[in-house]
Design a protein around this motif. Structure first.
Motif, mmCIF file in Angstrom:
data_model
loop_
_atom_site.group_PDB
_atom_site.id
_atom_site.type_symbol
_atom_site.label_atom_id
_atom_site.label_comp_id
_atom_site.label_asym_id
_atom_site.label_seq_id
_atom_site.Cartn_x
_atom_site.Cartn_y
_atom_site.Cartn_z
ATOM 1 N N VAL A 129 0.986 -1.345 0.050
ATOM 2 C CA VAL A 129 0.095 -0.080 0.034
ATOM 3 C C VAL A 129 0.903 1.012 0.058
ATOM 4 N N ASP A 130 0.601 2.211 -0.996
ATOM 5 C CA ASP A 130 1.332 3.376 -0.708
ATOM 6 C C ASP A 130 0.767 4.235 0.477
ATOM 7 N N ASN A 131 1.856 4.447 1.211
ATOM 8 C CA ASN A 131 1.600 5.343 2.336
ATOM 9 C C ASN A 131 1.724 6.750 2.068
ATOM 10 N N LYS A 132 0.518 7.513 1.650
ATOM 11 C CA LYS A 132 0.264 8.793 1.293
ATOM 12 C C LYS A 132 0.349 9.568 2.812
ATOM 13 N N VAL A 133 1.000 10.884 2.652
ATOM 14 C CA VAL A 133 1.099 11.509 4.065
ATOM 15 C C VAL A 133 -0.339 11.981 4.258
ATOM 16 N N LYS A 134 -0.684 11.777 5.596
ATOM 17 C CA LYS A 134 -2.103 12.021 5.957
ATOM 18 C C LYS A 134 -2.093 13.336 6.696
ATOM 19 N N GLU A 135 -2.581 14.265 6.419
ATOM 20 C CA GLU A 135 -2.714 15.762 7.272
ATOM 21 C C GLU A 135 -3.432 15.489 8.412
ATOM 22 N N GLY A 136 -2.959 16.250 9.426
ATOM 23 C CA GLY A 136 -3.646 16.335 10.439
ATOM 24 C C GLY A 136 -4.464 17.772 10.679
ATOM 25 N N ALA A 137 -5.354 18.020 11.393
ATOM 26 C CA ALA A 137 -6.059 19.191 11.637
ATOM 27 C C ALA A 137 -5.084 20.253 12.176
ATOM 28 N N TYR A 167 -9.073 17.837 19.562
ATOM 29 C CA TYR A 167 -8.044 18.501 18.840
ATOM 30 C C TYR A 167 -6.954 18.842 20.227
ATOM 31 N N LYS A 168 -7.344 19.101 21.267
ATOM 32 C CA LYS A 168 -6.681 19.428 22.531
ATOM 33 C C LYS A 168 -6.168 18.201 23.340
ATOM 34 N N THR A 169 -6.723 17.152 23.292
ATOM 35 C CA THR A 169 -6.272 15.953 23.919
ATOM 36 C C THR A 169 -6.008 14.823 23.221
ATOM 37 N N GLY A 170 -6.354 14.577 22.104
ATOM 38 C CA GLY A 170 -6.127 13.348 21.041
ATOM 39 C C GLY A 170 -7.170 12.243 21.346
ATOM 40 N N MET A 171 -8.248 12.762 22.060
ATOM 41 C CA MET A 171 -9.257 11.583 22.645
ATOM 42 C C MET A 171 -9.990 11.058 21.178
ATOM 43 N N ARG A 172 -9.983 9.784 21.286
ATOM 44 C CA ARG A 172 -10.702 8.969 20.377
ATOM 45 C C ARG A 172 -12.145 9.191 20.377
ATOM 46 N N VAL A 173 -12.928 9.331 19.254
ATOM 47 C CA VAL A 173 -14.279 9.646 19.183
ATOM 48 C C VAL A 173 -15.135 8.483 20.040
ATOM 49 N N LEU A 268 -13.827 22.024 4.764
ATOM 50 C CA LEU A 268 -12.675 21.915 5.643
ATOM 51 C C LEU A 268 -12.381 20.295 5.587
ATOM 52 N N LYS A 269 -11.306 20.024 4.998
ATOM 53 C CA LYS A 269 -11.066 18.685 4.551
ATOM 54 C C LYS A 269 -10.659 17.868 5.873
ATOM 55 N N ASN A 270 -9.932 18.733 6.819
ATOM 56 C CA ASN A 270 -9.305 17.958 8.110
ATOM 57 C C ASN A 270 -10.181 17.968 9.461
ATOM 58 N N ILE A 271 -11.502 18.103 9.124
ATOM 59 C CA ILE A 271 -12.368 18.063 10.145
ATOM 60 C C ILE A 271 -12.781 16.384 10.242
ATOM 61 N N ASN A 272 -12.493 15.608 11.087
ATOM 62 C CA ASN A 272 -12.899 14.300 11.303
ATOM 63 C C ASN A 272 -11.902 13.757 12.459
ATOM 64 N N PRO A 273 -12.490 12.723 13.050
ATOM 65 C CA PRO A 273 -11.874 12.459 14.339
ATOM 66 C C PRO A 273 -10.271 11.803 14.156
ATOM 67 N N GLN A 274 -10.218 11.137 12.990
ATOM 68 C CA GLN A 274 -8.709 10.729 12.944
ATOM 69 C C GLN A 274 -7.732 11.941 12.687
ATOM 70 N N ALA A 275 -8.304 12.961 11.832
ATOM 71 C CA ALA A 275 -7.496 14.152 11.667
ATOM 72 C C ALA A 275 -7.274 15.164 12.968
ATOM 73 N N PHE A 280 -3.490 16.685 17.029
ATOM 74 C CA PHE A 280 -2.973 17.032 18.199
ATOM 75 C C PHE A 280 -1.776 16.556 18.493
ATOM 76 N N ALA A 281 -1.499 15.292 17.777
ATOM 77 C CA ALA A 281 0.110 14.715 17.903
ATOM 78 C C ALA A 281 1.245 15.589 16.987
ATOM 79 N N LYS A 282 0.805 15.898 16.062
ATOM 80 C CA LYS A 282 1.753 16.873 15.279
ATOM 81 C C LYS A 282 1.956 18.210 16.205
ATOM 82 N N SER A 283 1.000 18.876 16.521
ATOM 83 C CA SER A 283 0.926 19.880 17.379
ATOM 84 C C SER A 283 2.210 19.659 18.759
#
Length: 325
Positions: A129-137, A167-173, A268-275, A280-283
């Protein structure tokens, strides 16, 4: 012989039992067990071990599909070739094919652990699988959406709070859907998550800031009014406008649906739980947090999961390394 010793002494003549277990095997051999029976045993083992319902369901779905697609009955009929044929007949994306293969491999590994296979011949079956870089919010996307929401409306206040919380805690949905008032320590500005609502079952402490504290406080108070109005008895932090829990299952979560709707409506393409979790992680990474702390905050089982999760491309890696030259 004393009376005490006689109690534990066997004086009766007993048959020779030495030959009774010569053919005994703790686990049935592959030719003796069907895939269907093996699946039932493993699903039961998973239930007893406390695996999540969604994981158990995925095992059942994908192993059954493999069995029916390749017209197999017994475990010994499963071969390297039959797995490849199954994968080749799927009209799905490479990522979906990989997900299904991982599930089948996990099932076969459990069969191996039960003594039903002598080797893990499936280990070399791979899907590229090609690992495309996934952006975060980003902060900008969060600010845009929050500015568009009406915080005087209960549903939009709830959505804004859930967005900001992830976004501020990285909590899963999924964790968010099961969050209760007892998990919020307002005095310490800390989320005290019990293992029962965290994916890896490990308790987790997540700090939050003053802004999030205010949003949560207002939401909790409003929740009480709604529950009283509709005579509901629960202490979930995120509820529907009728006082019910926002999620009725892994694939039916009102918050996730609402975020998807906002993303489409406002572009807004990066508004979803994973993004949001990725953002949060990238921040944290950009602010200097070490990978171990980020991994723990995300509730990952090991660092390799976190490094893949961050999806850092070569330019980001070079930029980060330059700071240490």
């Amino acid at each position: 012989m004393t009376r005490k010793k006689k109690i534990f002494s066997i004086e009766e003549s007993l048959p020779d039992l030495s030959g009774m277990f010569n053919n005994f095997s703790a686990s049935p051999k592959p030719k003796q067990i069907t895939i269907e029976k093996a699946l039932k045993i493993i699903l039961r083992q998973m239930e007893v071990s406390g695996n999540r319902e969604r994981t158990i369901s995925d095992y059942d779905l994908h192993v059954s599909h493999f069995k029916e697609s390749e017209e197999l009955t017994y475990l010994h009929e499963i071969t390297y070739e039959s797995i490849h044929l199954w994968l080749g007949n799927m009209d799905v994306s490479a990522q979906t094919r990989l997900t299904r293969l991982k599930c089948l491999k996990a099932f076969l590994s459990r069969c191996f652990d039960n003594g039903w296979f002598e080797s893990k011949f499936w280990k070399n079956v791979k899907v590229k699988v090609d690992n495309k870089v996934k952006e975060g919010a980003t902060d900008q996307e969060i600010k845009i959406l929050l500015s568009l929401l009406d915080l005087t409306d209960f549903v939009q206040l709830r959505d804004a709070t859930s967005l900001f919380l992830m976004y501020k805690t990285g909590m899963r949905v999924g964790t968010l859907a099961n969050l209760k008032e007892e998990h919020i320590d307002f005095n310490g500005e800390l989320l005290r998550l019990s293992g029962e609502i965290v994916k890896n079952r490990e308790p987790l402490l997540l700090p939050f800031d003053e802004t999030l504290a205010q949003l949560l406080s207002v939401l909790v108070n409003k929740n009480d009014e709604i529950r009283r109005a509709y005579k509901k008895d629960n202490k979930f932090v995120f509820i529907t406008k009728y006082g019910n829990q926002i999620a009725t299952g892994p694939s039916n979560n009102n918050i996730q649906k609402r975020l998807n709707r906002y993303a489409r409506e406002y572009g807004l393409k990066n508004i979803n739980p994973q993004a949001l979790r990725r953002g949060f992680a990238k921040s944290l990474l950009e602010k200097g947090a070490n990978l171990t702390d980020i991994s723990r905050a995300l509730g990952h089982s090991d660092l390799s999961v976190t490094t893949k999760y961050l999806y850092l491309d070569k330019n980001e890696v070079a930029k980060n390394l330059r700071r240490f030259l």
